[in-house]
Write a protein that holds these residues in place. Sequence first.
Motif, short mmCIF file in Angstrom:
data_model
loop_
_atom_site.label_atom_id
_atom_site.label_comp_id
_atom_site.label_asym_id
_atom_site.label_seq_id
_atom_site.Cartn_x
_atom_site.Cartn_y
_atom_site.Cartn_z
N ILE A 116 2.56 21.70 -31.03
CA ILE A 116 2.05 22.50 -29.91
C ILE A 116 2.57 21.95 -28.59
CG2 ILE A 116 -0.04 23.11 -28.62
CD1 ILE A 116 -1.46 23.27 -31.36
N LEU A 117 2.54 20.63 -28.44
CA LEU A 117 3.02 20.01 -27.20
C LEU A 117 4.49 20.32 -26.96
CD1 LEU A 117 1.23 16.55 -27.51
CD2 LEU A 117 0.73 18.33 -25.82
N GLU A 118 5.29 20.27 -28.02
CA GLU A 118 6.71 20.57 -27.88
C GLU A 118 6.94 22.04 -27.54
OE1 GLU A 118 8.01 17.21 -31.22
OE2 GLU A 118 7.99 19.34 -31.72
N THR A 119 6.19 22.92 -28.19
CA THR A 119 6.38 24.36 -27.98
C THR A 119 5.91 24.78 -26.60
OG1 THR A 119 6.05 24.67 -30.37
CG2 THR A 119 5.98 26.64 -28.96
N VAL A 120 4.79 24.21 -26.15
CA VAL A 120 4.27 24.53 -24.81
C VAL A 120 5.32 24.23 -23.74
CG1 VAL A 120 2.68 23.65 -23.05
CG2 VAL A 120 1.80 24.36 -25.28
N SER A 121 6.04 23.14 -23.92
CA SER A 121 7.04 22.75 -22.91
C SER A 121 8.24 23.69 -22.88
CB SER A 121 7.52 21.31 -23.17
OG SER A 121 8.24 21.24 -24.39
N GLU A 122 8.40 24.50 -23.94
CA GLU A 122 9.54 25.41 -24.01
C GLU A 122 9.20 26.84 -23.57
OE1 GLU A 122 10.65 25.16 -28.07
OE2 GLU A 122 11.44 23.11 -27.93
N ILE A 123 7.93 27.12 -23.35
CA ILE A 123 7.51 28.48 -22.98
C ILE A 123 7.53 28.64 -21.46
CG2 ILE A 123 5.60 30.14 -23.01
CD1 ILE A 123 4.75 28.98 -25.69
N ASN A 124 8.18 29.66 -20.99
CA ASN A 124 8.19 29.97 -19.55
C ASN A 124 7.04 30.92 -19.24
OD1 ASN A 124 10.56 28.52 -18.88
ND2 ASN A 124 11.80 30.16 -19.78
N PRO A 125 6.08 30.48 -18.43
CA PRO A 125 4.93 31.34 -18.12
C PRO A 125 5.35 32.56 -17.30
CG PRO A 125 4.91 29.38 -16.73
CD PRO A 125 6.01 29.17 -17.74
N ARG A 126 4.72 33.70 -17.60
CA ARG A 126 5.05 34.94 -16.89
C ARG A 126 4.09 35.21 -15.73
NH1 ARG A 126 4.18 38.43 -22.09
NH2 ARG A 126 2.42 36.97 -22.02
#
Length: 441
Positions: free
Chosen positions: A111-121
């Motif tokens: 989750i920590l790794e994936t959160v860092s890859e998501i660009n918030p809209r």
Amino acid sequence: MKNIKLYFLIVLILISSCEGFLDERPSKGIIVPTTIDDLYSILANTQRINREINLGILLADDMFTNDQGYLTFINDFTRDAYKWKQEIFEVTGGNAFWNIPYITIFHANFILETVSEINPRNENDINDLRNLRGMALFHRANALTGLLQFFAPPVLTESDLQKRAIPIKLNSDVNDHQGLATIGEVYNRIFLDLEESMELLPETQSTVVHPGKLAVYGLLARIHLILGNYSEALNFSQKILDKKSDLLGYSEIFENTSFPIVGLQYPIPVLNNELIYFSSGGASQSFTSPLSFVDRELVNSYSENDLRKFLFFNNPNQDGNVNFIGHYTGNFELFSGIALDEVYLIKSECLARLNRGKEGLDVLNSLLETRFRKGTYLPEEYLSETQSLSKILEERRKSLVFRGYLRWVDMRRLLKDPEWNGPKPRVVMGETFSGTMTKTV
């Protein structure tokens, strides 16, 4: 949701073998969660994320069994653990008590790794990503804390922090094998995770299966008590009580409970208002069968006006033995989360440890008044600092019986107390086993 189920199936297969899990996806047909909703779905799998190991019940002196019960234990590891054999701490990757928290850590790291890859809209995405990161950090810290209580020596002196403990995993690559970190290094990682988590999380969540800021305070209070940092533990327990302090009235539960309590009835309501963070140690025939009895001296220590005696234990069998039924899960599963009664007891003990025994007894009295029949509780009076601490520790055991690893942790903490002689010996198949292993872990 289908994609998430596929993800969990793959994770369970790969982690159980710890072989063949490559950095790249093993197949283009495997769909890995990548969205905010996907990550929330991972955290919604409470049977995995909110599951903790229940080894503390077997090791602690709250429980005992007879020879018939001993023979039903599922494997040699649990049989050796019941006999307090020190070799149980030399585990391998195939041991469930070792794997369960590391699977939680795997999910948290993913989750920590994936959160860092998501660009918030938008702003909502920003808040969700903060919340997801905060929860993942809490879960990783909580899992590491649990591992230390079983697979590392107790911290009795400053030098114990330099002893080797467990690996610290900070990524989801199962092929990245880490060596053993010291106890101090693991606790430093835990504190870093919780400090950041505290800044990211809201005070509470919509459900107690998700940790909020109060859960972080609760875990920090517990850890600081374990380490003997009483001022810090007092501080974090008070932070909770400033926001949440309403205890269950056991008399109300008692009045709405039919007696005698028969099998498969558990009187403490699930998701009750004392819960700060819900997690479960699950169920095991070794710990939750009719042959898992509660220490008789402990049962006899409750007075007739103390409703814990009736809500925690069923009627004695023909041999006078009782089972524990007072789980805060509302069923037969073992509660291992953080609840308000523990917070009161942490505050009470810390006050006594800081030579404020009268204040500590006042806090204890506030808790115990809710545990007795209405109008029958006689408050404990202050006689001395020693008497205050002794009474608080006695009531801590009586309130937190069968509560995760808390009694086991207390047994380890009490090794610093010259008055503590260890648990009573256990007799297995005619052979006697003492608790001396707790002094040499």
